[in-house]
Write an enzyme that holds these catalytic residues in place. Structure first.
Site, PDB file in Angstrom:
ATOM      1  N   HIS A 304       2.606  12.474  42.515  1.00 58.83           N
ATOM      2  CA  HIS A 304       1.428  13.232  42.921  1.00 58.83           C
ATOM      3  C   HIS A 304       1.860  14.599  43.425  1.00 58.83           C
ATOM      4  CE1 HIS A 304      -2.284  14.320  44.974  1.00 58.83           C
ATOM      5  NE2 HIS A 304      -2.850  13.462  44.155  1.00 58.83           N
ATOM      6  N   ASP A 361      -4.200   5.751  40.460  1.00 56.69           N
ATOM      7  CA  ASP A 361      -4.479   5.268  39.104  1.00 56.69           C
ATOM      8  C   ASP A 361      -3.605   4.085  38.675  1.00 56.69           C
ATOM      9  OD1 ASP A 361      -6.463   7.215  38.450  1.00 56.69           O
ATOM     10  OD2 ASP A 361      -4.874   8.699  38.349  1.00 56.69           O
TER      11      ASP A 361
HETATM   12  N1  CMC Z   1       7.564   9.983  35.924  1.00 54.16           N
HETATM   13  C1  CMC Z   1       8.807  10.519  35.868  1.00 54.16           C
HETATM   14  N2  CMC Z   1       9.143  11.698  36.455  1.00 54.16           N
HETATM   15  C2  CMC Z   1       8.178  12.346  37.123  1.00 54.16           C
HETATM   16  C3  CMC Z   1       6.876  11.846  37.227  1.00 54.16           C
HETATM   17  C4  CMC Z   1       6.571  10.602  36.599  1.00 54.16           C
HETATM   18  N3  CMC Z   1       5.354  10.081  36.673  1.00 54.16           N
HETATM   19  N4  CMC Z   1       6.110  12.702  37.951  1.00 54.16           N
HETATM   20  C5  CMC Z   1       6.919  13.713  38.289  1.00 54.16           C
HETATM   21  N5  CMC Z   1       8.168  13.508  37.802  1.00 54.16           N
HETATM   22  C6  CMC Z   1       9.347  14.353  37.996  1.00 54.16           C
HETATM   23  C7  CMC Z   1       9.356  15.526  37.010  1.00 54.16           C
HETATM   24  O1  CMC Z   1      10.024  15.196  35.819  1.00 54.16           O
HETATM   25  C8  CMC Z   1      10.093  16.575  37.816  1.00 54.16           C
HETATM   26  O2  CMC Z   1      11.456  16.267  37.789  1.00 54.16           O
HETATM   27  P1  CMC Z   1      12.584  17.451  37.909  1.00 54.16           P
HETATM   28  O3  CMC Z   1      12.254  18.200  39.171  1.00 54.16           O
HETATM   29  O4  CMC Z   1      13.882  16.694  37.977  1.00 54.16           O
HETATM   30  O5  CMC Z   1      12.431  18.291  36.670  1.00 54.16           O
HETATM   31  C9  CMC Z   1       9.604  16.328  39.256  1.00 54.16           C
HETATM   32  O6  CMC Z   1       9.243  14.931  39.301  1.00 54.16           O
HETATM   33  C10 CMC Z   1       8.397  17.164  39.648  1.00 54.16           C
HETATM   34  O7  CMC Z   1       7.429  17.058  38.632  1.00 54.16           O
HETATM   35  P2  CMC Z   1       6.222  18.067  38.470  1.00 54.16           P
HETATM   36  O8  CMC Z   1       5.587  17.840  37.147  1.00 54.16           O
HETATM   37  O9  CMC Z   1       6.668  19.462  38.789  1.00 54.16           O
HETATM   38  O10 CMC Z   1       5.311  17.604  39.655  1.00 54.16           O
HETATM   39  P3  CMC Z   1       3.790  17.900  39.807  1.00 54.16           P
HETATM   40  O11 CMC Z   1       3.519  17.956  41.240  1.00 54.16           O
HETATM   41  O12 CMC Z   1       3.394  19.094  39.012  1.00 54.16           O
HETATM   42  O13 CMC Z   1       3.154  16.617  39.088  1.00 54.16           O
HETATM   43  C11 CMC Z   1       1.850  14.838  38.468  1.00 54.16           C
HETATM   44  C12 CMC Z   1       2.240  15.771  39.615  1.00 54.16           C
HETATM   45  C13 CMC Z   1       0.784  13.889  38.993  1.00 54.16           C
HETATM   46  C14 CMC Z   1       1.243  15.666  37.329  1.00 54.16           C
HETATM   47  C15 CMC Z   1       3.079  14.047  37.968  1.00 54.16           C
HETATM   48  O14 CMC Z   1       3.627  13.289  39.008  1.00 54.16           O
HETATM   49  C16 CMC Z   1       2.759  13.167  36.764  1.00 54.16           C
HETATM   50  O15 CMC Z   1       2.816  13.655  35.622  1.00 54.16           O
HETATM   51  N6  CMC Z   1       2.415  11.853  37.009  1.00 54.16           N
HETATM   52  C17 CMC Z   1       1.988  10.991  35.925  1.00 54.16           C
HETATM   53  C18 CMC Z   1       0.511  11.215  35.647  1.00 54.16           C
HETATM   54  C19 CMC Z   1      -0.374  10.639  36.734  1.00 54.16           C
HETATM   55  O16 CMC Z   1      -0.182   9.508  37.162  1.00 54.16           O
HETATM   56  N7  CMC Z   1      -1.374  11.418  37.166  1.00 54.16           N
HETATM   57  C20 CMC Z   1      -2.346  10.977  38.168  1.00 54.16           C
HETATM   58  C21 CMC Z   1      -2.251  11.756  39.438  1.00 54.16           C
HETATM   59  S1  CMC Z   1      -3.146  10.976  40.823  1.00 54.16           S
HETATM   60  C22 CMC Z   1      -4.835  11.006  40.344  1.00 54.16           C
HETATM   61  C23 CMC Z   1      -5.427  12.366  40.437  1.00 54.16           C
HETATM   62  O17 CMC Z   1      -5.426  12.948  41.506  1.00 54.16           O
HETATM   63  O18 CMC Z   1      -5.902  12.853  39.401  1.00 54.16           O
END
Ligand code: CMC
Length: 431
Positions: A304, A361
């Site tokens: 998140h 989720d």
């Molecule tokens: N699985 C594997 N690695 C992950 C994941 C994941 N689900 N989420 C983040 N990371 C890693 C990413 O690869 C990155 O690694 P590094 O720094 O080594 O390159 C690091 O964590 C930071 O990732 P980010 O994409 O910069 O983080 P963010 O804050 O932009 O992403 C997120 C938040 C929710 C988009 C992401 O965690 C994700 O893609 N999760 C899976 C999709 C999901 O479950 N979404 C629902 C969110 S909660 C409901 C809502 O509020 O809508």
């Protein structure tokens, strides 16, 4: 007394006011930064950018805290109903018994949708995603119910209309997609019971509304009701800032929610778990893929932007999911896979170092599936839950004198100025 942060830039020192919110929330007011220095801030994804001051929802991502209008999510999930929580979010205070009764009566009064709207549903191609249909139909509400009065009473009618009709529209869309007779809302049922009945009652198989499922649905929608400046809410505010009407603003929010990194994750989780189950993939291999930087795969329902600890909604959702499955005596192999995934991921250094825990989720789809909700409607369920948040945030934005047209800046990295070349003088391109 205002405190200031000092910024030295190109040898010049400027002072920027510090804004202090509640419970340690703080920010630096950079509104005059460009005027004073010529610089803007650069923050893709807005991870460090506050776009508003808000009195609606408080989140602390480090401590895993979520409160609506000051009330902890745990207390609301335990004691409140979705209608009461919606009232709280939109009006700022919990309703009295009279206010709550009046709201329920009005929700019932607004629960029908114009019969002509059914024609639209009939003509979407079979297989259309319900989120695309919902976004279009929420926008269409503006044409059917054009009266948007700029008074408190007018706003109240509009938000009640949205809350009540969108729920009816979601069930109607499901019935029509199955080629079944539309089930109308009933005045003797509560908001959540009515939804379940409109979804599942048929002339040949009467649906028995079970109170434990009604409770579980209330909890599900309470947990989704608001989440401060998430992607879809920021979109709703942004669209509204152009003085766009509330239906069109919320329709844009529905579209934003559809994405699988946001609300669409609840559908993506079930697809991921089903694939693991059907193909017999080893959990260790899934974890390995999620950690592999050369593989775009991510563990859906994990991570998140704000929470750096367990999502407080996910804790309640997990319990809610277990309770529903137990009550229904429903064995779902996907739950076992989810539990094993969580256990292995949360003891893996990659997930710990990246602060990745289950989010709201991760378990919600397993519960919805047990209740009979089809997978492609999971994000619609999220959208119904998020409606009060979108409405409250839209209104706050429209009435905040500090708000302006949402219009981010950029750092231009394209060509420096260059002349226009007439077409006859351009170099031919090999095809
Ligand atoms: N699985 C594997 N690695 C992950 C994941 C994941 N689900 N989420 C983040 N990371 C890693 C990413 O690869 C990155 O690694 P590094 O720094 O080594 O390159 C690091 O964590 C930071 O990732 P980010 O994409 O910069 O983080 P963010 O804050 O932009 O992403 C997120 C938040 C929710 C988009 C992401 O965690 C994700 O893609 N999760 C899976 C999709 C999901 O479950 N979404 C629902 C969110 S909660 C409901 C809502 O509020 O809508």
């Amino acid at each position: 007394m205002t405190k200031y942060a000092k910024l030295t830039i190109d040898g010049k020192e400027i002072e920027l006011p510090i804004i202090e919110g509640v419970d340690g929330d703080k920010g630096i007011d950079i509104r005059l930064l460009r005027q004073k220095t010529g610089f803007i801030t650069y923050d893709p994804g807005y991870g460090n950018t506050g776009s508003c001051k808000s009195a609606i929802t408080y989140m602390d991502g480090e401590r895993g805290i979520l409160r609506y209008r000051g009330i902890p999510i745990e207390d609301l999930a335990e004691h409140s109903s979705f209608v009461e929580t919606s009232y709280l979010l939109i009006n700022g205070e919990l309703p009295t018994r009279d206010e709550l009764n009046r709201t329920s009566v009005q929700l019932n009064d607004h629960s029908l949708v114009h019969e002509d709207m059914q024609n639209f549903y009939q003509h979407f191609p079979r297989g259309s995603h319900p989120m695309g249909i919902l976004s279009a139909m929420v926008n269409a509400l503006r044409s059917f119910y054009p009266e948007l009065l700029n008074t408190d009473e007018g706003f109240e009618q509009t938000f009640l209309r949205l809350l009540s009709k969108v729920r009816t529209m979601a069930a109607l869309s499901y019935k029509i997609s199955r080629g079944h007779r539309v089930e109308y809302p009933r005045p003797d049922y509560t908001y959540c019971a009515n939804f379940l009945n409109m979804m599942f009652n048929t002339p040949v198989k009467p649906y028995m509304v079970r109170k434990e499922l009604v409770r579980a649905l209330n909890v599900f929608w309470i947990l989704h009701a608001d989440h401060e400046q998430n992607c879809s809410t920021a979109v709703v505010r942004s669209v509204g800032s152009a003085q766009t009407n509330i239906y069109a603003s919320i329709s844009a929010g529905v579209s934003a929610l559809w994405g699988y990194l946001h609300g669409g994750a609840n559908q993506a989780v079930i697809q991921m778990l089903s694939e693991i189950h059907e193909k017999g993939v080893k959990i260790e291999d899934v974890i390995k893929r999620a950690k592999d930087k050369n593989d775009p795969f991510r563990l859906m329902g994990f991570g998140h932007r704000v929470y750096k600890t367990y999502d407080p909604r996910a804790k309640i959702m997990k319990k809610n999911c277990h309770e529903v499955l137990n009550r229904l005596n429903y064995q779902d192999p996907l739950l076992d896979i989810a539990l094993e995934l969580e256990q292995i991921a949360t003891s893996d250094p990659y997930f710990n170092d990246h602060n990745l825990y289950p989010n709201v989720d991760f378990y919600s789809g397993i519960m919805l599936r047990a209740m009979g909700i089809p997978t492609n409607m999971f994000t619609v369920m999220f959208a119904i839950g998020r409606l009060p948040g979108w409405i409250a945030q839209w209104r706050e934005n429209m009435t905040d004198p500090e708000q302006r047209l949402a219009r981010p800046r950029q750092v231009y990295t394209g060509y420096a100025p260059r002349p226009y070349i007439p077409i006859e003088d351009r170099e031919p391109v090999e095809c």
